[in-house]
Design an enzyme around this catalytic site. Structure first.
Site, PDB file in Angstrom:
ATOM      1  N   ASP A  13      -4.312  -3.425  -4.087  1.00  0.00           N
ATOM      2  CA  ASP A  13      -4.057  -4.152  -4.617  1.00  0.00           C
ATOM      3  C   ASP A  13      -6.188  -4.227  -4.113  1.00  0.00           C
ATOM      4  OD1 ASP A  13      -2.879  -4.211  -6.242  1.00  0.00           O
ATOM      5  OD2 ASP A  13      -0.977  -5.807  -5.410  1.00  0.00           O
ATOM      6  N   LYS A  16      -8.381   0.539  -5.498  1.00  0.00           N
ATOM      7  CA  LYS A  16      -9.004   2.107  -5.108  1.00  0.00           C
ATOM      8  C   LYS A  16      -9.157   2.166  -6.132  1.00  0.00           C
ATOM      9  CE  LYS A  16      -4.400   1.163  -3.411  1.00  0.00           C
ATOM     10  NZ  LYS A  16      -4.692   0.044  -3.389  1.00  0.00           N
ATOM     11  N   GLY A  40      -0.481  -0.338  -9.259  1.00  0.00           N
ATOM     12  CA  GLY A  40      -1.068  -0.550 -10.145  1.00  0.00           C
ATOM     13  C   GLY A  40      -2.978  -0.900 -10.003  1.00  0.00           C
ATOM     14  N   HIS A  41      -3.254   0.032 -11.323  1.00  0.00           N
ATOM     15  CA  HIS A  41      -5.211   0.080 -11.040  1.00  0.00           C
ATOM     16  C   HIS A  41      -5.628  -0.507 -12.380  1.00  0.00           C
ATOM     17  CE1 HIS A  41      -3.998   2.606  -7.719  1.00  0.00           C
ATOM     18  NE2 HIS A  41      -3.097   3.461  -7.613  1.00  0.00           N
ATOM     19  N   GLN A 223      -0.138   1.820  -3.408  1.00  0.00           N
ATOM     20  CA  GLN A 223       0.204   1.146  -2.135  1.00  0.00           C
ATOM     21  C   GLN A 223      -1.338   1.601  -0.605  1.00  0.00           C
ATOM     22  OE1 GLN A 223       2.826   3.198  -3.521  1.00  0.00           O
ATOM     23  NE2 GLN A 223       2.278   1.867  -5.071  1.00  0.00           N
TER      24      GLN A 223
END
Ligand code: GDP
Ligand code: IMO
Ligand code: MG
Length: 429
Positions: A13, A16, A40-41, A223
């Site tokens: 988080d 990225k 989750g982006h 990650q």
């Protein structure tokens, strides 16, 4: 050429997704090389928010080929939901390609992820419950189901039955759950085959040819370094290699073709799930960072644990990944703090250590040694060059850069694409 690897330097988080999007129109392909929809982006473009889990962030860039590499684990239901959502919002997803060698997250992998966590109780890892760990375990145990298996019905039936022969024993006898019917699994998976077929490719071959043609390829990690199954805070890690070495195995692009490794590092630290976190700030003080940085998980909505910047971790990420450039994100979140503590070393059993210790038992006992930097109050979200930053913010960035072992090439001052201070070109000419 060139191939650029983009990784997270901390526990995920870091931003990225935004950083990949920032590389933008100069990129011909973006490859997700590890993980699955545990990632989750969030990418914000012109006030529109896109939450991506399985699709590479490059899907938002017109003309860029988004690639799901062989190192990814794919939940087909999530894949098509995400594609449908983006299409409904006018995003062209037709260029997406998926590796024939990628592994599929089966419904029984999802079940096993959840029941194992429940069974572990206080010893749980705090996984995202998406079936990622059990799918990688099956891959390594050589009982995994791959994308290519969907196009060989007899082979698929044999593989699913073979895998379930032991898994059903575990589900029923250890976890007291119902057995899973192999036919039901096969039917569900075959239901995706027709829609999937046009997207499936030999992605390693495709990427090699693109590099031969002089195209620019970005390899985007899910990650981050401290969640790496080999180099992270094991066992409180994910089940893949989100580090630069994993970019090669997870895409089929060899190390000799990688030109640049960009690590994304947040101006403070967060972590989701269990495990050691030396600079964690608990209670009201942690709430300040969580609220200011909107630190709630994109995938599970869980509040992220928050703490100060940890120099030994950033330096470690620099070494493990061979980082050439750092992107420092979320500097704006620190605005308004009277002072900003930075962990410059650890004290372990009364002895100062400048770098990460060898063992996790020592790391769990590490006490941060802090140096505090004076804060700033000015709104920096409209700043676009280092010299426009308030002096204290500039000094904070310079202090971090001097300690982390590679240059800082961009600084994030807001979630929007243009809320960035560009310092050095991230894409080589
Ligand atoms: P990822 O998993 O590394 O892609 O990061 P996430 O998307 O899970 O979390 C990063 C969050 O910070 C997202 O909501 C981004 O929109 C946001 N973000 C990224 N860069 C910045 C920044 O420089 N400032 C602020 N305020 N938000 C940012
Ligand atoms: P992005 O790509 C933060 C964490 C989980 C858990 C551990 C193992 O958004 O940075 P898993 O479901 O992978 O078996 O869970 O890893 N985790 C993440 N934390 N960001 C992520 O992804 C994460 N993906 C997994 O919280 O502690
Ligand atoms: Mg995330």
């Amino acid at each position: 050429m060139p191939a650029i690897v983009l990784v997270g330097a901390q526990w995920g988080d870091e931003g990225k997704g935004k950083a990949t999007d920032l590389l933008g129109s100069r990129v011909d392909a973006v490859v997700k090389f590890n993980g699955g929809n545990n990632a989750g982006h969030t990418v914000v473009i012109g006030g529109e928010k896109y939450a991506l889990h399985l699709l590479p962030s490059g899907i938002l860039t017109p003309g860029c080929v988004p690639v799901i590499g062989n190192g990814v684990v794919v939940d087909l239901r999530v894949l098509f939901e995400e594609i449908d959502d983006l299409q409904a919002r006018g995003i062209d997803t037709s260029m997406l390609v998926v590796s024939a060698n990628a592994h599929i997250i089966t419904p029984y992998a999802r079940t096993l992820d959840k029941v194992t966590e429940r069974f572990l109780g206080s010893r749980r890892l705090g996984t995202t419950g998406r079936g990622v760990g059990p799918t990688y375990a099956d891959k390594m145990s050589r009982v995994g189901i791959r994308v290519q298996d969907l196009f060989d019905e007899a082979g698929l039936r044999a593989k699913v039955s073979g895998a379930l022969a032991t898994k059903n024993q575990i589900l029923v006898k250890v976890y007291n759950r119902n057995a899973v019917s192999p036919d039901a699994i096969v039917d569900e998976l075959l239901g995706y085959a027709e829609r999937l077929w046009p997207m499936v490719a030999d992605t390693a071959g495709l990427l090699g040819a693109m590099l031969d043609d002089g195209k620019t390829v970005v390899l985007e990690a899910g990650q981050a370094t401290m969640l790496d199954v080999d180099h992270g805070t094991y066992p409180f890690v994910t089940s893949s290699n989100p580090t630069a070495g994993g970019a090669c195995t997870g895409s089929g692009i060899p190390p000799t073709r990688i030109d640049r490794v960009i690590a994304i590092v947040k101006a403070y630290t967060t972590r989701v799930g269990e495990g050691p976190f030396p600079t964690e700030v608990t209670g009201d003080k942690g709430d300040v960072l969580r609220e200011a940085g909107a630190e709630f998980g994109t995938t599970t909505g869980r509040p992220r644990r928050c703490g100060w910047f940890d120099v030994p971790i950033a330096r470690y990420a620099g070494r493990i990944n061979g980082v050439t450039d750092f992107v420092l994100t979320k500097l704006d979140v620190l605005t308004g703090l009277p002072e900003v503590p930075v962990c410059v070393a650890y004290e372990i059993d009364g002895v100062r250590q400048d770098d990460l210790p060898m063992t996790q038992a020592e790391f769990a006992r590490a006490e941060p040694v802090y140096t505090s930097y004076p804060g700033w109050d000015e709104d920096i979200s409209r700043v676009r060059s280092l010299d426009q930053l308030p002096r204290n913010a500039r000094d904070y960035v310079a202090a971090l850069e001097s300690m982390i072992g590679a240059r800082i090439s961009a600084v994030g001052v807001g979630a929007e694409r243009d809320e960035t201070i560009a310092i050095h070109n991230l894409v080589p000419d």
